[in-house]
Design a protein around this motif. Sequence first.
Motif, PDB file in Angstrom:
ATOM      1  N   ILE A   1       1.231  55.821  54.396  1.00  0.00           N
ATOM      2  CA  ILE A   1       2.074  56.361  53.326  1.00  0.00           C
ATOM      3  C   ILE A   1       3.355  55.548  53.203  1.00  0.00           C
ATOM      4  CG2 ILE A   1       3.452  58.357  52.614  1.00  0.00           C
ATOM      5  CD1 ILE A   1       1.304  60.127  53.888  1.00  0.00           C
ATOM      6  N   GLY A   2       3.941  55.190  54.345  1.00  0.00           N
ATOM      7  CA  GLY A   2       5.149  54.370  54.303  1.00  0.00           C
ATOM      8  C   GLY A   2       4.913  53.031  53.633  1.00  0.00           C
ATOM      9  N   LEU A   3       3.799  52.393  53.923  1.00  0.00           N
ATOM     10  CA  LEU A   3       3.493  51.102  53.300  1.00  0.00           C
ATOM     11  C   LEU A   3       3.227  51.265  51.803  1.00  0.00           C
ATOM     12  CD1 LEU A   3       1.170  49.522  56.029  1.00  0.00           C
ATOM     13  CD2 LEU A   3       3.570  48.998  55.566  1.00  0.00           C
ATOM     14  N   ILE A   4       2.594  52.375  51.426  1.00  0.00           N
ATOM     15  CA  ILE A   4       2.355  52.635  50.001  1.00  0.00           C
ATOM     16  C   ILE A   4       3.679  52.778  49.264  1.00  0.00           C
ATOM     17  CG2 ILE A   4       1.502  54.372  48.375  1.00  0.00           C
ATOM     18  CD1 ILE A   4      -0.851  54.823  50.273  1.00  0.00           C
ATOM     19  N   VAL A   5       4.607  53.527  49.848  1.00  0.00           N
ATOM     20  CA  VAL A   5       5.915  53.715  49.220  1.00  0.00           C
ATOM     21  C   VAL A   5       6.609  52.375  49.005  1.00  0.00           C
ATOM     22  CG1 VAL A   5       8.236  54.673  49.579  1.00  0.00           C
ATOM     23  CG2 VAL A   5       6.216  56.066  50.078  1.00  0.00           C
ATOM     24  N   LEU A   6       6.509  51.484  49.965  1.00  0.00           N
ATOM     25  CA  LEU A   6       7.162  50.184  49.855  1.00  0.00           C
ATOM     26  C   LEU A   6       6.435  49.235  48.902  1.00  0.00           C
ATOM     27  CD1 LEU A   6       8.011  49.717  53.626  1.00  0.00           C
ATOM     28  CD2 LEU A   6       9.613  50.247  51.801  1.00  0.00           C
ATOM     29  N   ALA A   7       5.136  49.485  48.648  1.00  0.00           N
ATOM     30  CA  ALA A   7       4.371  48.625  47.742  1.00  0.00           C
ATOM     31  C   ALA A   7       4.462  49.066  46.289  1.00  0.00           C
ATOM     32  CB  ALA A   7       2.901  48.586  48.176  1.00  0.00           C
ATOM     33  N   VAL A   8       4.932  50.282  46.047  1.00  0.00           N
ATOM     34  CA  VAL A   8       4.984  50.801  44.679  1.00  0.00           C
ATOM     35  C   VAL A   8       5.951  50.013  43.789  1.00  0.00           C
ATOM     36  CG1 VAL A   8       5.801  52.773  43.306  1.00  0.00           C
ATOM     37  CG2 VAL A   8       4.113  53.120  45.108  1.00  0.00           C
ATOM     38  N   PRO A   9       7.203  49.721  44.224  1.00  0.00           N
ATOM     39  CA  PRO A   9       8.161  49.087  43.300  1.00  0.00           C
ATOM     40  C   PRO A   9       7.699  47.789  42.662  1.00  0.00           C
ATOM     41  CG  PRO A   9       9.308  49.952  45.214  1.00  0.00           C
ATOM     42  CD  PRO A   9       7.846  50.086  45.496  1.00  0.00           C
ATOM     43  N   PRO A  10       7.167  46.801  43.406  1.00  0.00           N
ATOM     44  CA  PRO A  10       6.773  45.559  42.719  1.00  0.00           C
ATOM     45  C   PRO A  10       5.624  45.750  41.735  1.00  0.00           C
ATOM     46  CG  PRO A  10       6.137  45.491  45.038  1.00  0.00           C
ATOM     47  CD  PRO A  10       7.020  46.668  44.869  1.00  0.00           C
ATOM     48  N   ILE A  11       4.672  46.632  42.062  1.00  0.00           N
ATOM     49  CA  ILE A  11       3.567  46.874  41.131  1.00  0.00           C
ATOM     50  C   ILE A  11       4.074  47.607  39.896  1.00  0.00           C
ATOM     51  CG2 ILE A  11       1.322  47.988  40.843  1.00  0.00           C
ATOM     52  CD1 ILE A  11       0.874  47.681  43.823  1.00  0.00           C
ATOM     53  N   LEU A  12       4.951  48.586  40.107  1.00  0.00           N
ATOM     54  CA  LEU A  12       5.526  49.333  38.997  1.00  0.00           C
ATOM     55  C   LEU A  12       6.328  48.423  38.085  1.00  0.00           C
ATOM     56  CD1 LEU A  12       5.734  52.261  37.972  1.00  0.00           C
ATOM     57  CD2 LEU A  12       7.786  52.526  39.373  1.00  0.00           C
ATOM     58  N   ALA A  13       7.135  47.560  38.679  1.00  0.00           N
ATOM     59  CA  ALA A  13       7.951  46.642  37.879  1.00  0.00           C
ATOM     60  C   ALA A  13       7.081  45.654  37.107  1.00  0.00           C
ATOM     61  CB  ALA A  13       8.925  45.892  38.789  1.00  0.00           C
ATOM     62  N   GLY A  14       6.030  45.132  37.749  1.00  0.00           N
ATOM     63  CA  GLY A  14       5.153  44.186  37.067  1.00  0.00           C
ATOM     64  C   GLY A  14       4.417  44.818  35.908  1.00  0.00           C
ATOM     65  N   THR A  15       3.927  46.043  36.092  1.00  0.00           N
ATOM     66  CA  THR A  15       3.196  46.733  35.032  1.00  0.00           C
ATOM     67  C   THR A  15       4.107  47.057  33.857  1.00  0.00           C
ATOM     68  OG1 THR A  15       1.762  47.714  36.718  1.00  0.00           O
ATOM     69  CG2 THR A  15       1.704  48.691  34.521  1.00  0.00           C
ATOM     70  N   TYR A  16       5.259  47.638  34.166  1.00  0.00           N
ATOM     71  CA  TYR A  16       6.209  48.014  33.114  1.00  0.00           C
ATOM     72  C   TYR A  16       6.701  46.785  32.352  1.00  0.00           C
ATOM     73  CZ  TYR A  16      10.665  49.557  31.090  1.00  0.00           C
ATOM     74  OH  TYR A  16      11.705  49.805  30.240  1.00  0.00           O
TER      75      TYR A  16
END
Length: 253
Positions: A92-107
Amino acid sequence: MFADAVAWLLDPVNWSGGKSIPVRVGIHLLYCLGAVLGAALIAVPLGLYVGHTGRGGVVLVGGSNALRALPTLGLVTFLYLVAGGGTAGVLIGLIVLAVPPILAGTYAGIQDVDRGVVDAASGMGMTGAQRLWRVEVPNALPLLVGGLRNAMLQVVATASVAAYVGIETLGRPLLDGLRVLDYGQFVGGAILIALLAVVLDVVLAGVGRLVVPAGLRLAAKARRAGSGKARSSGAQSRRRGEPAPVESGGSTA
């Protein structure tokens, strides 16, 4: 030190048993793939929604920056303790840290789509869902894949801290080598992490070439080439004391 690292990597003892290099590489890889996949399931739909509707962009950027500021080791350790041990808290901790770059790239990918193309799709009678999946998403794929690559690189490095809570990732040689001042083992573990990051990045780059339409790749190269020529022309003009060329989309009277 480098010779000691090579000797540690080539030592047959480190390639057999339950705590061998292949086992640790496999565990590290599983955590990385699981974290990026879990983050993509959260971040991609959210980024598509915000980018398509334009709602919540400020909150999205602020929340993404807040997640980037979280201390990696503290977050992983905290979630590990809250989950009562095991692998769930670390993942879960690694997922939380991986969300921002994917979110930024998609948006960013959705926002970067030429509005003229979107307006043309609307003029052809496409619905909102059709514009999203047939126009915006295909054009956003380069940045979306770039976000996945950034997330993977971050997670490969971050998954090393899972060794602090007893998980046999590639962070274990770093901790063991540092504890006993065995810098050959320490550098060897770092080399393995770097090699894994390079291999995964090359694989994702290949996936990107498969899923991104060829026309988009050619257009991106053309834009980069045009930008480079414009900068070169401007620099030459400044050296000659001439005004730099200015691009204009309209005519002058």
